[in-house]
Write a protein that holds these residues in place. Sequence first.
Motif, short mmCIF file in Angstrom:
data_model
loop_
_atom_site.label_atom_id
_atom_site.label_comp_id
_atom_site.label_asym_id
_atom_site.label_seq_id
_atom_site.Cartn_x
_atom_site.Cartn_y
_atom_site.Cartn_z
N ALA A 288 6.95 0.96 -2.35
CA ALA A 288 5.52 1.04 -2.67
C ALA A 288 4.97 2.44 -2.43
CB ALA A 288 4.74 0.02 -1.84
N ALA A 289 5.41 3.09 -1.34
CA ALA A 289 4.94 4.44 -1.02
C ALA A 289 5.41 5.44 -2.07
CB ALA A 289 5.44 4.85 0.36
N ILE A 290 6.65 5.27 -2.55
CA ILE A 290 7.19 6.17 -3.57
C ILE A 290 6.37 6.05 -4.85
CG2 ILE A 290 9.17 6.59 -5.08
CD1 ILE A 290 10.96 5.71 -2.69
N VAL B 100 8.87 8.07 8.42
CA VAL B 100 8.47 9.41 7.98
C VAL B 100 8.14 9.40 6.49
CG1 VAL B 100 9.29 11.76 7.56
CG2 VAL B 100 9.74 10.67 9.76
N ILE B 101 9.05 8.89 5.68
CA ILE B 101 8.86 8.91 4.23
C ILE B 101 7.66 8.07 3.81
CG2 ILE B 101 9.89 8.35 1.99
CD1 ILE B 101 12.64 8.76 3.33
N THR B 102 7.59 6.84 4.32
CA THR B 102 6.53 5.91 3.92
C THR B 102 5.16 6.44 4.29
OG1 THR B 102 8.04 4.02 4.17
CG2 THR B 102 5.67 3.55 4.17
N ASN B 103 4.97 6.82 5.54
CA ASN B 103 3.64 7.25 5.99
C ASN B 103 3.24 8.60 5.43
OD1 ASN B 103 2.56 5.16 8.03
ND2 ASN B 103 4.68 5.41 8.64
N PHE B 104 4.20 9.50 5.27
CA PHE B 104 3.88 10.80 4.69
C PHE B 104 3.36 10.65 3.26
CE2 PHE B 104 5.14 14.42 2.05
CZ PHE B 104 4.44 15.44 2.66
N LEU B 105 4.04 9.86 2.46
CA LEU B 105 3.64 9.69 1.06
C LEU B 105 2.30 8.98 0.94
CD1 LEU B 105 7.04 8.71 -0.63
CD2 LEU B 105 5.89 10.93 -0.63
N ILE B 106 2.07 7.98 1.77
CA ILE B 106 0.81 7.24 1.71
C ILE B 106 -0.37 8.12 2.10
CG2 ILE B 106 -0.51 5.39 2.85
CD1 ILE B 106 2.07 3.74 2.86
N PHE C 19 -5.05 11.90 1.12
CA PHE C 19 -5.53 13.29 1.17
C PHE C 19 -6.07 13.74 -0.19
CE2 PHE C 19 -4.38 17.75 0.31
CZ PHE C 19 -5.11 18.41 1.29
N ARG C 20 -5.41 13.30 -1.26
CA ARG C 20 -5.77 13.75 -2.60
C ARG C 20 -6.98 13.01 -3.17
NH1 ARG C 20 0.22 14.03 -5.48
NH2 ARG C 20 0.89 16.02 -4.55
N TYR C 21 -7.09 11.71 -2.90
CA TYR C 21 -8.05 10.90 -3.66
C TYR C 21 -9.14 10.22 -2.83
CZ TYR C 21 -4.75 11.51 -7.49
OH TYR C 21 -3.93 12.05 -8.45
N ALA C 22 -8.98 10.09 -1.52
CA ALA C 22 -9.99 9.39 -0.72
C ALA C 22 -11.24 10.25 -0.57
CB ALA C 22 -9.43 9.04 0.65
N LEU D 169 1.56 12.40 11.88
CA LEU D 169 2.44 12.44 13.04
C LEU D 169 2.21 11.25 13.96
CD1 LEU D 169 4.62 14.12 14.43
CD2 LEU D 169 2.81 15.32 15.68
N SER D 170 0.95 10.86 14.14
CA SER D 170 0.63 9.70 14.95
C SER D 170 1.26 8.43 14.37
CB SER D 170 -0.89 9.52 15.06
OG SER D 170 -1.22 8.39 15.82
#
Length: 358
Positions: free
Chosen positions: A154-156, A111-117, A122-125, A48-49
Amino acid sequence: MTVLWINLLLAFIFAFFARYFSRNYVLTGPGSLMSVKPNKLFIFATVLSFIVVSGLRKNIGDTYFYMHAYNITDFTWEVVKAQDDMGFAILQMLLKEYSQDPQILVLTTAVITNFLIVLVFFRYAKLVELSVYVYITGGLFLVTMNGIRQCLAAAIIFAATKFLIEGSKKKYIITVIFASFFHQSALILIPIYFLVRYRAWSKATLMLLLSAVVIVLGFNVFSSILFSAIEDSQYNVYSNFNEGGANIIRVIVFAIPLVIAFLGREKLRRIFPESDVFINMALIGLAFMIISTANWIFARFNIYFELYQIILVSWIIKLFREKDQKLVYLGLVICYLAYYHYETVINLNIRYVSDYIG
């Protein structure tokens, strides 16, 4: 810059608490590895930030030109079919059905770019707050507010990392083709799929770095061949691009995590079995960064690979002795902060403008 500094502070704090209040899962298999899932509420606050700061801006890089094009263009199907990147034109056509205000385009892509990144972080870091921190201080968050179409593509593709790791070739290629409708350069990821599936630090990936050095040394010959090949494409404009090479400091900053990963490669493979893919993608990114010292425009290709290096940074802390990890963590935070100040304040003199915040 005040808004960007506040965003850095808030995003880092939210991501830190996401890990602090995380859940641990034991994965069955060799060594019974431990998986950490950050707290979803704080991850949402982090996203959100990013969305608020990125989506409500009205300047930085090409933002003005995207907003201007949205204002003056009537996106009919005839106009859409004439575009090289039809997906982005269709997106704008749909958005114009709801609002003529170009801010909706900026907000939607943010929204799309930052959410996907952040979803992939969240999954791998390993240390999600560190990936979030480097995403900002390494400069990529700022880049997403400049190259909107390419960063969206790139995000997709980054969201399809699971397919890359699992070897789901068809799903990955379909995702890349879909992303290419937003930026055709995404198609470069199709042949790269077959390269990064190899074991990290193989001869094939190391030859890439050697090839990058050779290209820099013989850049005039290489550039004439390349620009002749793309003279009939939308990227022909880059043949007249002459703003010098990328800053060597940026190349060094990008290379250091890879050097550490190489030195601790056996331990990294043990604690992060999927690391081969991330290392190989980061190595390809480093190759493009080396080439970009001859011509900055090649750093644009690195947008597709730098995201993998950001996740890698969150794991290299664990390659040090446990008693040294806090010191290394602190050193990393300080060094990236210094680099961020140099790039955004001293070198680029970034000014953030918004009609809504700041």
